[in-house]
Design an enzyme around this catalytic site. Sequence first.
Site, short mmCIF file in Angstrom:
data_model
loop_
_atom_site.label_atom_id
_atom_site.label_comp_id
_atom_site.label_asym_id
_atom_site.label_seq_id
_atom_site.Cartn_x
_atom_site.Cartn_y
_atom_site.Cartn_z
N SER A 1 -1.98 -2.42 -3.76
CA SER A 1 -1.30 -3.79 -5.50
C SER A 1 -1.93 -3.24 -6.44
CB SER A 1 -1.56 -5.45 -5.40
OG SER A 1 -1.09 -5.95 -4.48
N GLU B 1 -8.24 0.81 1.39
CA GLU B 1 -7.26 -0.01 1.11
C GLU B 1 -7.72 -1.26 1.99
OE1 GLU B 1 -3.64 2.06 0.21
OE2 GLU B 1 -3.71 1.40 2.52
N TRP C 1 5.18 5.45 0.43
CA TRP C 1 6.59 5.37 0.33
C TRP C 1 6.76 4.39 1.55
CZ3 TRP C 1 10.54 9.36 -1.22
CH2 TRP C 1 10.57 9.09 -2.80
N LYS C 2 5.72 4.41 2.66
CA LYS C 2 6.10 3.43 4.21
C LYS C 2 7.18 3.65 4.27
CE LYS C 2 3.20 0.25 2.07
NZ LYS C 2 1.67 -0.26 1.54
N HIS D 1 -3.32 4.39 8.77
CA HIS D 1 -2.90 3.52 7.80
C HIS D 1 -2.50 2.06 8.75
CE1 HIS D 1 -0.38 0.56 5.40
NE2 HIS D 1 -0.47 1.56 3.64
N GLY E 1 1.73 1.64 -3.26
CA GLY E 1 2.41 1.40 -2.06
C GLY E 1 4.02 1.09 -3.16
N GLY E 2 4.40 -0.13 -3.31
CA GLY E 2 5.30 -0.46 -4.00
C GLY E 2 5.52 0.39 -4.97
N GLU F 1 -0.69 -0.56 8.52
CA GLU F 1 0.21 -0.88 8.93
C GLU F 1 0.24 -0.23 10.75
OE1 GLU F 1 2.73 -0.25 5.86
OE2 GLU F 1 1.67 -1.55 4.98
O1 LIG Z 1 -0.61 0.04 1.87
C1 LIG Z 1 -0.31 1.06 0.24
C2 LIG Z 1 -0.38 2.46 0.06
O2 LIG Z 1 -0.90 2.87 1.19
C3 LIG Z 1 -0.45 0.34 -0.82
O3 LIG Z 1 0.28 -0.89 -1.14
P1 LIG Z 1 1.26 -1.49 -2.13
O4 LIG Z 1 0.36 -0.73 -3.12
O5 LIG Z 1 2.44 -2.19 -2.06
O6 LIG Z 1 -0.04 -2.24 -2.55
#
Ligand SMILES: O=C(CO)COP(=O)(O)O
Length: 249
Positions: free
Chosen positions: A213, A167, A10-11, A94, A234-235, A96
């Site tokens: 994605s 990723e 979920w970030k 991750h 993620g999203g 990020e």
């Molecule tokens: O970073 C992600 C999962 O850790 C991928 O994010 P998205 O699925 O939003 O591209």
Amino acid sequence: MRIPFIAGNWKMFKTKKEAKEFAEEFRTLYKDTDVRTAICAPFTQLDTLKEAFAGTSIGVGAQNVHFEDEGAFTGEISLPMLKEIGVDYCVIGHSERRQYFNETDETVNLKLKKLLNESDIVPILCVGENLEQREAGSEKEIVEGQIRADLAGISADKVASMVIAYEPIWAIGTGKTATPEQAGEMCAVIRGIIEELYDEDTCDRVIIQYGGSVKPENATEIMNMDEIDGALVGGASLIPQKFMDIINF
Ligand SMILES: O=C(CO)COP(=O)(O)O
């Protein structure tokens, strides 16, 4: 035989109220399947999700942990704190965190050792190259360097119990998915590195996910690749029906 594992990341999304609403809806959609499932949520939503998913096989994960038990580390969360909540998984390294919060292979390695030596929490180790590195054709080298450094000093049986998520940074949140072939090729490369560093049994057991994605529309194709055991989403994991459709790939 590796069991497919689809995890949501979920970030920094969803308040407690929103997490509760998600969990209520997701529980009504969720049927026990042969697919392992988890949501990795912000720290403040972990206990809410543990409670909401009690009695189901849906796991709950954190997105980071510190490698010390306690100390003057403002803003950090320790392993004893996560253990108290009973979390099942923890995302480590991750992109990020590597990009915006100074996470290095060295701290990733310390965090993995902490989790693996002192808890049953399963680490989800993230690795992947950026666009520039992909365009230069150095993705294999980059990912190999990350894996060697991140897993330094970690034994085969511990690695076999982990999850590794490939990723590619250029495919995260961009809508640009790696093709299933690109994703599969890199997951195979990762499995090869594990075999070289450890042995065939470890390489057969480690779960390798693709992340970047992933959505209901491309989940089947991705999951059908031989070397891909799951997805880190993620999203699309923020919307109960979308996440469920991915689990039912
Ligand atoms: O970073 C992600 C999962 O850790 C991928 O994010 P998205 O699925 O939003 O591209």
